[in-house]
Design a protein around this motif. Structure first.
Motif, PDB file in Angstrom:
ATOM      1  N   ILE A 266       1.146  -6.992   6.063  1.00  0.00           N
ATOM      2  CA  ILE A 266       1.187  -5.677   5.407  1.00  0.00           C
ATOM      3  C   ILE A 266       0.705  -5.830   3.971  1.00  0.00           C
ATOM      4  O   ILE A 266       1.194  -6.683   3.229  1.00  0.00           O
ATOM      5  CB  ILE A 266       2.613  -5.092   5.426  1.00  0.00           C
ATOM      6  CG1 ILE A 266       3.128  -4.992   6.865  1.00  0.00           C
ATOM      7  CG2 ILE A 266       2.639  -3.728   4.755  1.00  0.00           C
ATOM      8  CD1 ILE A 266       4.592  -4.593   6.961  1.00  0.00           C
ATOM      9  N   ASP A 267      -0.261  -5.005   3.560  1.00  0.00           N
ATOM     10  CA  ASP A 267      -0.785  -5.041   2.194  1.00  0.00           C
ATOM     11  C   ASP A 267      -0.501  -3.717   1.508  1.00  0.00           C
ATOM     12  O   ASP A 267      -1.218  -2.733   1.714  1.00  0.00           O
ATOM     13  CB  ASP A 267      -2.295  -5.302   2.216  1.00  0.00           C
ATOM     14  CG  ASP A 267      -2.873  -5.317   0.812  1.00  0.00           C
ATOM     15  OD1 ASP A 267      -2.088  -5.413  -0.164  1.00  0.00           O
ATOM     16  OD2 ASP A 267      -4.113  -5.222   0.682  1.00  0.00           O
ATOM     17  N   PRO A 268       0.540  -3.669   0.679  1.00  0.00           N
ATOM     18  CA  PRO A 268       0.881  -2.403   0.024  1.00  0.00           C
ATOM     19  C   PRO A 268       0.094  -2.130  -1.257  1.00  0.00           C
ATOM     20  O   PRO A 268       0.162  -1.020  -1.787  1.00  0.00           O
ATOM     21  CB  PRO A 268       2.373  -2.572  -0.285  1.00  0.00           C
ATOM     22  CG  PRO A 268       2.551  -4.045  -0.446  1.00  0.00           C
ATOM     23  CD  PRO A 268       1.547  -4.708   0.450  1.00  0.00           C
ATOM     24  N   THR A 269      -0.650  -3.110  -1.761  1.00  0.00           N
ATOM     25  CA  THR A 269      -1.221  -2.996  -3.107  1.00  0.00           C
ATOM     26  C   THR A 269      -2.242  -1.874  -3.233  1.00  0.00           C
ATOM     27  O   THR A 269      -2.367  -1.254  -4.287  1.00  0.00           O
ATOM     28  CB  THR A 269      -1.874  -4.323  -3.527  1.00  0.00           C
ATOM     29  OG1 THR A 269      -2.871  -4.684  -2.547  1.00  0.00           O
ATOM     30  CG2 THR A 269      -0.833  -5.439  -3.600  1.00  0.00           C
ATOM     31  N   SER A 270      -2.979  -1.590  -2.165  1.00  0.00           N
ATOM     32  CA  SER A 270      -4.068  -0.613  -2.270  1.00  0.00           C
ATOM     33  C   SER A 270      -3.564   0.824  -2.439  1.00  0.00           C
ATOM     34  O   SER A 270      -4.353   1.716  -2.745  1.00  0.00           O
ATOM     35  CB  SER A 270      -4.962  -0.697  -1.029  1.00  0.00           C
ATOM     36  OG  SER A 270      -4.220  -0.427   0.143  1.00  0.00           O
ATOM     37  N   TYR A 271      -2.274   1.039  -2.257  1.00  0.00           N
ATOM     38  CA  TYR A 271      -1.735   2.400  -2.337  1.00  0.00           C
ATOM     39  C   TYR A 271      -1.108   2.718  -3.688  1.00  0.00           C
ATOM     40  O   TYR A 271      -0.789   3.872  -3.956  1.00  0.00           O
ATOM     41  CB  TYR A 271      -0.692   2.614  -1.232  1.00  0.00           C
ATOM     42  CG  TYR A 271      -1.262   2.440   0.151  1.00  0.00           C
ATOM     43  CD1 TYR A 271      -1.961   3.469   0.779  1.00  0.00           C
ATOM     44  CD2 TYR A 271      -1.133   1.238   0.829  1.00  0.00           C
ATOM     45  CE1 TYR A 271      -2.505   3.310   2.045  1.00  0.00           C
ATOM     46  CE2 TYR A 271      -1.672   1.067   2.099  1.00  0.00           C
ATOM     47  CZ  TYR A 271      -2.353   2.099   2.698  1.00  0.00           C
ATOM     48  OH  TYR A 271      -2.885   1.928   3.947  1.00  0.00           O
TER      49      TYR A 271
END
Length: 344
Positions: free
Chosen positions: A324-329
């Protein structure tokens, strides 16, 4: 019943908190804080209703073993009520359930049985109830039946609390769906009282609710379970009533997690991942209102306390290990806080 009524009297209403967004001038966002129930989550209401339902149906008596299939929060609340009624309680949980939730269930005297395949929790709970002559609460089947949608529920509270606000009738009430009971209760109550608010349900990756709603197919199934604890199911549960839902918003897991952490920073205390899902979805609807130059209000929920996710959703290594990559949001959230966007 007297013990449950006494507990309800002690618990009281939960607060409705304004959540200011400088980038959304004219649109008021509110969070109904369900984390302040004695067991720390929205499921406190459901657990009490399920016990009342079981008692009034004659399914629960002295010494009845209570069994539930849960991702954790309902089981925590049911363990609490079982302790009040001096009844044995066993929770059937998926293996991914946070250790913090498991510890809370045990603190209230409950037993825990972990199942590796999350799609088997219901069948396992039903089997244990049959073998032990216990009562399977089955929140997924009975959530919408056990809750009185006419009065004394979350909907009657929030609409009453909104009555003196700048925009007293919310354009949207935004909730997640685990059983579907909350969305059903709010939608039914709004119709019963002639309130024009629309109900939107946010749905995480891997859940069947969105596609079931879109296709009008309550038999729709998915093969991968939700990774956001408490909401999303691989099947459309019977307490979820699609024709009561005005809108559904799909929310990526990364958006849920980054919004959970971002909201926690703004509130000064931790909230859980399903709260992140709720707020992300509410903000998407707010942006839609802003684009059409509409003013109004939106209400969503703080579902539970974030401390029970310290070793999971608040752990960067745990999140990364699950791809899961939350950084782009995060950039989209920062834009909403900026005073520069007030007149956008």
């Amino acid at each position: 019943m007297e013990l449950l009524e006494a507990e309800a009297g002690r618990s009281g209403w939960t607060p409705l908190l304004p959540f200011r967004m400088d980038g959304l001038k004219g649109i008021d966002l509110y969070l109904k804080d369900e984390s302040l129930h004695p067991t720390g989550s929205l499921k406190h209401r459901l657990a009490r209703s399920l016990f009342i339902h079981g008692l009034c149906n004659g399914d629960i008596g002295r010494g009845t073993t209570i069994i539930e299939a849960s991702s954790g929060s309902t089981a925590v609340s049911e363990a609490y009520f079982a302790q009040i009624l001096d009844l044995p309680f066993v929770a059937i949980l998926p293996a991914a359930t946070s250790q913090e939730k498991i510890a809370l269930i045990r603190r209230y005297g409950g037993g825990v049985h972990v199942v590796d395949d999350p799609t088997e929790v219901v069948a396992t709970a039903q089997g244990l109830a049959d073998d032990s002559d216990g009562h399977f609460m089955d929140q997924f089947s009975f959530a919408s039946q056990a809750t009185d949608w006419r009065s004394g529920n979350i909907a009657s509270e929030l609409f009453s609390q909104m009555s003196r606000e700048r925009h007293p009738v919310p354009d949207w009430v935004v909730v997640g769906a685990g059983t579907g009971g909350t969305s059903t209760t709010i939608a039914r109550h709004a119709r019963y009282k002639g309130i024009s608010s629309r109900v939107a349900v946010v749905d995480p990756d891997g859940s069947a609710f969105y596609e079931g709603w879109r296709r009008k197919d309550t038999s729709f199934l998915t093969s991968t379970p939700s990774r956001i604890e408490g909401i999303g199911r691989t099947r459309v549960e019977s307490s979820f009533v699609p024709n009561l839902i005005d809108e559904m918003v799909q929310v990526p897991d990364g958006a849920s997690i980054v919004t959970m952490r971002w909201a926690s920073e703004r509130l000064g205390r931790r909230v859980g991942p399903s709260t992140g899902t709720n707020i992300w979805g509410a903000l998407q609807l707010a942006l839609r209102m802003r684009a059409s130059r509409r003013e109004g209000s939106i209400v969503t929920l703080i579902c539970d306390v974030g401390d029970r996710y310290a070793s999971t959703y608040y752990d960067d290594d745990w999140v990364t290990a699950r791809g899961i990559d939350p950084t782009s949001y995060r950039g989209a959230l920062s834009e909403l806080c900026s005073a520069e966007t007030r007149n956008a």
